[in-house]
Scaffold this motif. Structure first.
Motif, PDB file in Angstrom:
ATOM      1  N   THR A   1       0.372  -1.109   0.245  1.00  0.00           N
ATOM      2  CA  THR A   1      -0.012   0.140  -0.190  1.00  0.00           C
ATOM      3  C   THR A   1       1.180   1.195   0.124  1.00  0.00           C
ATOM      4  O   THR A   1       2.160   1.540   0.674  1.00  0.00           O
ATOM      5  N   LYS A   2       0.082   2.165  -0.603  1.00  0.00           N
ATOM      6  CA  LYS A   2       1.207   3.424  -0.207  1.00  0.00           C
ATOM      7  C   LYS A   2       0.538   4.243   0.475  1.00  0.00           C
ATOM      8  O   LYS A   2      -0.646   4.554   1.061  1.00  0.00           O
ATOM      9  N   PRO A   3       1.005   5.580   0.733  1.00  0.00           N
ATOM     10  CA  PRO A   3       2.587   6.192  -0.001  1.00  0.00           C
ATOM     11  C   PRO A   3       4.000   5.161   1.220  1.00  0.00           C
ATOM     12  O   PRO A   3       4.756   5.225   0.796  1.00  0.00           O
ATOM     13  N   ASP A   4       3.723   4.764   1.661  1.00  0.00           N
ATOM     14  CA  ASP A   4       4.947   4.052   2.325  1.00  0.00           C
ATOM     15  C   ASP A   4       4.769   2.363   3.052  1.00  0.00           C
ATOM     16  O   ASP A   4       5.815   1.572   3.537  1.00  0.00           O
ATOM     17  N   ASP A   5       4.777   2.275   1.068  1.00  0.00           N
ATOM     18  CA  ASP A   5       4.614   0.511   0.951  1.00  0.00           C
ATOM     19  C   ASP A   5       4.994  -0.834   1.823  1.00  0.00           C
ATOM     20  O   ASP A   5       5.067  -1.161   2.870  1.00  0.00           O
ATOM     21  N   ARG A   6       3.125  -1.049   2.675  1.00  0.00           N
ATOM     22  CA  ARG A   6       3.381  -1.289   4.009  1.00  0.00           C
ATOM     23  C   ARG A   6       2.319  -2.545   3.605  1.00  0.00           C
ATOM     24  O   ARG A   6       1.942  -3.003   2.694  1.00  0.00           O
ATOM     25  N   LEU A   7       2.623  -3.773   4.047  1.00  0.00           N
ATOM     26  CA  LEU A   7       2.775  -5.451   3.304  1.00  0.00           C
ATOM     27  C   LEU A   7       1.621  -5.846   3.992  1.00  0.00           C
ATOM     28  O   LEU A   7       1.590  -5.579   5.508  1.00  0.00           O
ATOM     29  N   PHE A   8       0.439  -6.162   3.633  1.00  0.00           N
ATOM     30  CA  PHE A   8      -0.226  -7.120   4.297  1.00  0.00           C
ATOM     31  C   PHE A   8      -1.048  -8.687   3.859  1.00  0.00           C
ATOM     32  O   PHE A   8      -0.577  -8.481   2.515  1.00  0.00           O
ATOM     33  N   ILE A   9      -1.318  -9.131   4.618  1.00  0.00           N
ATOM     34  CA  ILE A   9      -1.398 -10.686   4.598  1.00  0.00           C
ATOM     35  C   ILE A   9      -3.306 -10.392   4.471  1.00  0.00           C
ATOM     36  O   ILE A   9      -2.957 -10.328   5.759  1.00  0.00           O
ATOM     37  N   ARG A  10      -3.959 -11.904   4.425  1.00  0.00           N
ATOM     38  CA  ARG A  10      -5.020 -12.563   4.455  1.00  0.00           C
ATOM     39  C   ARG A  10      -4.711 -13.897   5.706  1.00  0.00           C
ATOM     40  O   ARG A  10      -3.629 -14.751   5.697  1.00  0.00           O
ATOM     41  N   LYS A  11      -4.979 -13.487   7.301  1.00  0.00           N
ATOM     42  CA  LYS A  11      -5.481 -15.196   8.044  1.00  0.00           C
ATOM     43  C   LYS A  11      -6.509 -15.311   8.071  1.00  0.00           C
ATOM     44  O   LYS A  11      -7.014 -14.187   7.730  1.00  0.00           O
ATOM     45  N   ILE A  12      -7.180 -16.418   8.597  1.00  0.00           N
ATOM     46  CA  ILE A  12      -8.555 -16.801   8.791  1.00  0.00           C
ATOM     47  C   ILE A  12      -9.264 -15.269   9.394  1.00  0.00           C
ATOM     48  O   ILE A  12      -9.041 -15.021  10.496  1.00  0.00           O
ATOM     49  N   GLY A  13      -9.684 -14.648   8.929  1.00  0.00           N
ATOM     50  CA  GLY A  13     -11.002 -13.995   9.557  1.00  0.00           C
ATOM     51  C   GLY A  13     -10.402 -12.879   9.972  1.00  0.00           C
ATOM     52  O   GLY A  13     -10.586 -11.766  10.261  1.00  0.00           O
ATOM     53  N   ALA A  14      -8.865 -12.347   9.463  1.00  0.00           N
ATOM     54  CA  ALA A  14      -8.776 -11.278  10.068  1.00  0.00           C
ATOM     55  C   ALA A  14      -7.426 -10.662   9.127  1.00  0.00           C
ATOM     56  O   ALA A  14      -6.833 -11.933   7.797  1.00  0.00           O
ATOM     57  N   THR A  15      -7.166  -9.384   8.967  1.00  0.00           N
ATOM     58  CA  THR A  15      -5.729  -8.866   8.245  1.00  0.00           C
ATOM     59  C   THR A  15      -4.854  -8.521   8.291  1.00  0.00           C
ATOM     60  O   THR A  15      -5.127  -7.821   9.996  1.00  0.00           O
ATOM     61  N   GLU A  16      -3.498  -9.094   8.219  1.00  0.00           N
ATOM     62  CA  GLU A  16      -2.432  -8.556   9.461  1.00  0.00           C
ATOM     63  C   GLU A  16      -1.597  -8.347   8.764  1.00  0.00           C
ATOM     64  O   GLU A  16      -0.842  -8.485   7.943  1.00  0.00           O
ATOM     65  N   GLU A  17      -0.418  -7.082   9.124  1.00  0.00           N
ATOM     66  CA  GLU A  17       0.644  -6.979   8.954  1.00  0.00           C
ATOM     67  C   GLU A  17       1.762  -6.809   8.696  1.00  0.00           C
ATOM     68  O   GLU A  17       1.861  -7.321  10.080  1.00  0.00           O
ATOM     69  N   ILE A  18       2.658  -7.286   8.141  1.00  0.00           N
ATOM     70  CA  ILE A  18       4.123  -7.647   8.245  1.00  0.00           C
ATOM     71  C   ILE A  18       4.629  -6.794   8.421  1.00  0.00           C
ATOM     72  O   ILE A  18       4.987  -6.130   7.512  1.00  0.00           O
ATOM     73  N   ARG A  19       5.474  -6.589   9.223  1.00  0.00           N
ATOM     74  CA  ARG A  19       6.151  -5.448  10.125  1.00  0.00           C
ATOM     75  C   ARG A  19       7.948  -5.839   9.860  1.00  0.00           C
ATOM     76  O   ARG A  19       8.473  -4.588   9.631  1.00  0.00           O
ATOM     77  N   ASP A  20       7.815  -7.020  10.662  1.00  0.00           N
ATOM     78  CA  ASP A  20       9.587  -7.657  10.662  1.00  0.00           C
ATOM     79  C   ASP A  20      10.219  -7.749   9.024  1.00  0.00           C
ATOM     80  O   ASP A  20      10.137  -7.356   7.777  1.00  0.00           O
ATOM     81  N   PRO A  21      11.360  -6.155   8.577  1.00  0.00           N
ATOM     82  CA  PRO A  21      11.391  -6.060   7.487  1.00  0.00           C
ATOM     83  C   PRO A  21      12.070  -7.294   6.859  1.00  0.00           C
ATOM     84  O   PRO A  21      12.637  -7.625   5.842  1.00  0.00           O
ATOM     85  N   LYS A  22      12.358  -8.066   7.724  1.00  0.00           N
ATOM     86  CA  LYS A  22      13.118  -9.131   7.739  1.00  0.00           C
ATOM     87  C   LYS A  22      12.307 -10.230   6.546  1.00  0.00           C
ATOM     88  O   LYS A  22      12.068 -11.152   5.539  1.00  0.00           O
ATOM     89  N   GLU A  23      11.217 -10.334   7.763  1.00  0.00           N
ATOM     90  CA  GLU A  23      10.465 -11.701   7.236  1.00  0.00           C
ATOM     91  C   GLU A  23       9.811 -10.719   5.597  1.00  0.00           C
ATOM     92  O   GLU A  23       9.165 -11.618   5.167  1.00  0.00           O
ATOM     93  N   LYS A  24       8.863  -9.285   6.317  1.00  0.00           N
ATOM     94  CA  LYS A  24       8.899  -9.006   4.461  1.00  0.00           C
ATOM     95  C   LYS A  24       9.249  -9.013   3.497  1.00  0.00           C
ATOM     96  O   LYS A  24       8.586  -9.649   2.290  1.00  0.00           O
ATOM     97  N   GLU A  25      10.667  -9.044   3.657  1.00  0.00           N
ATOM     98  CA  GLU A  25      11.763  -8.905   2.778  1.00  0.00           C
ATOM     99  C   GLU A  25      11.262 -10.819   2.166  1.00  0.00           C
ATOM    100  O   GLU A  25      11.054 -10.556   0.353  1.00  0.00           O
ATOM    101  N   ARG A  26      11.567 -11.513   3.099  1.00  0.00           N
ATOM    102  CA  ARG A  26      11.540 -12.932   2.506  1.00  0.00           C
ATOM    103  C   ARG A  26      10.073 -13.802   1.465  1.00  0.00           C
ATOM    104  O   ARG A  26       9.893 -14.036   0.862  1.00  0.00           O
ATOM    105  N   PHE A  27       9.022 -12.702   2.989  1.00  0.00           N
ATOM    106  CA  PHE A  27       7.218 -12.697   1.890  1.00  0.00           C
ATOM    107  C   PHE A  27       7.451 -12.506   0.374  1.00  0.00           C
ATOM    108  O   PHE A  27       6.756 -13.197  -0.725  1.00  0.00           O
ATOM    109  N   ILE A  28       7.799 -11.029   0.308  1.00  0.00           N
ATOM    110  CA  ILE A  28       7.978 -10.166  -1.695  1.00  0.00           C
ATOM    111  C   ILE A  28       8.421 -11.418  -2.158  1.00  0.00           C
ATOM    112  O   ILE A  28       8.119 -11.676  -3.436  1.00  0.00           O
ATOM    113  N   GLU A  29      10.086 -11.620  -2.396  1.00  0.00           N
ATOM    114  CA  GLU A  29      10.794 -12.212  -2.646  1.00  0.00           C
ATOM    115  C   GLU A  29      10.066 -13.578  -3.041  1.00  0.00           C
ATOM    116  O   GLU A  29       9.890 -13.979  -4.526  1.00  0.00           O
ATOM    117  N   ARG A  30       9.101 -13.928  -2.062  1.00  0.00           N
ATOM    118  CA  ARG A  30       8.697 -15.967  -2.478  1.00  0.00           C
ATOM    119  C   ARG A  30       7.748 -15.314  -2.833  1.00  0.00           C
ATOM    120  O   ARG A  30       7.112 -15.809  -4.280  1.00  0.00           O
TER     121      ARG A  30
END
Length: 199
Positions: A165-194
């Motif tokens: 999401t803009k403007p600050d490049d936040r990453l959200f994923i779906r969990k059962i019945g909820a939306t969660e943000e991946i905040r950890d930079p390394k975890e975020k980078e791994r998710f984007i790479e995969r």
């Protein structure tokens, strides 16, 4: 055992089974059964379905409109579905799956409301993502009248790469019945790479 089964099925799209178990619990314990006069959707909030009463009025805001706050709530939910397996956001439906309608959201026409939703999506994603048109290719907005009340379906198809999401490049994923943000930079980078390696 019935209560355990009822709770275990929450968020798994088994609303009919849960309803039958609830009725059996009420019968067994001789409890009164409340019959809802509102129409319920035949789906539950889960990995693929999210209910929102409004795109204009945030929850717990005492029916005060705040398009910026609620717009971001809608956008992050869309992002989470784009980043996982897709799904549908139902606007005009409460957390219990009851159709409440969009009378408070509609200021003029469905067309204006549709334009408002597209504006919200452009604000947080831009007109295109990786050169591809988000609406209507990956996000399709449709309307349905249920018992005289209008609801909106935002149908989301999974996107091939990670969508931030803009403007600050936040990453959200779906969990059962909820939306969660991946905040950890390394975890975020791994998710984007995969995610990006899938294309």
């Amino acid at each position: 055992q019935l209560a355990t089964a009822y709770n275990a099925l929450e968020g798994l799209g088994a609303a009919d089974i849960r309803d039958a178990i609830r009725k059996r619990i009420h019968t067994t314990l001789s409890l009164p059964t409340v019959v809802s006069k509102q129409r319920r959707l035949n789906v539950s909030e889960d990995l693929y379905h999210e209910f929102k009463t409004s795109a204009v009025f945030p929850a717990d805001n005492h029916m005060q409109p705040d398009e910026q706050i609620q717009g971001f709530v809608i956008a992050r939910t869309v992002a989470s579905l784009l980043n996982t397996d897709g799904g549908t956001i139902y606007l005009g439906v409460d957390n219990g799956g009851n159709v409440v309608g969009l009378d408070n959201d509609f200021r003029e026409t469905q067309d204006r409301y549709n334009l408002y939703l597209q504006k919200v999506l452009r604000r947080y994603f831009g007109t295109t993502v990786d050169g591809l048109s988000l609406v209507p290719d990956y996000v399709d907005i449709q309307y349905e009248e249920v018992d005289g009340r209008w609801i909106c379906h935002i149908n989301v198809v999974p996107f091939g790469t990670a969508v931030l999401t803009k403007p600050d490049d936040r990453l959200f994923i779906r969990k059962i019945g909820a939306t969660e943000e991946i905040r950890d930079p390394k975890e975020k980078e791994r998710f984007i790479e995969r995610r990006n390696a899938r294309i």
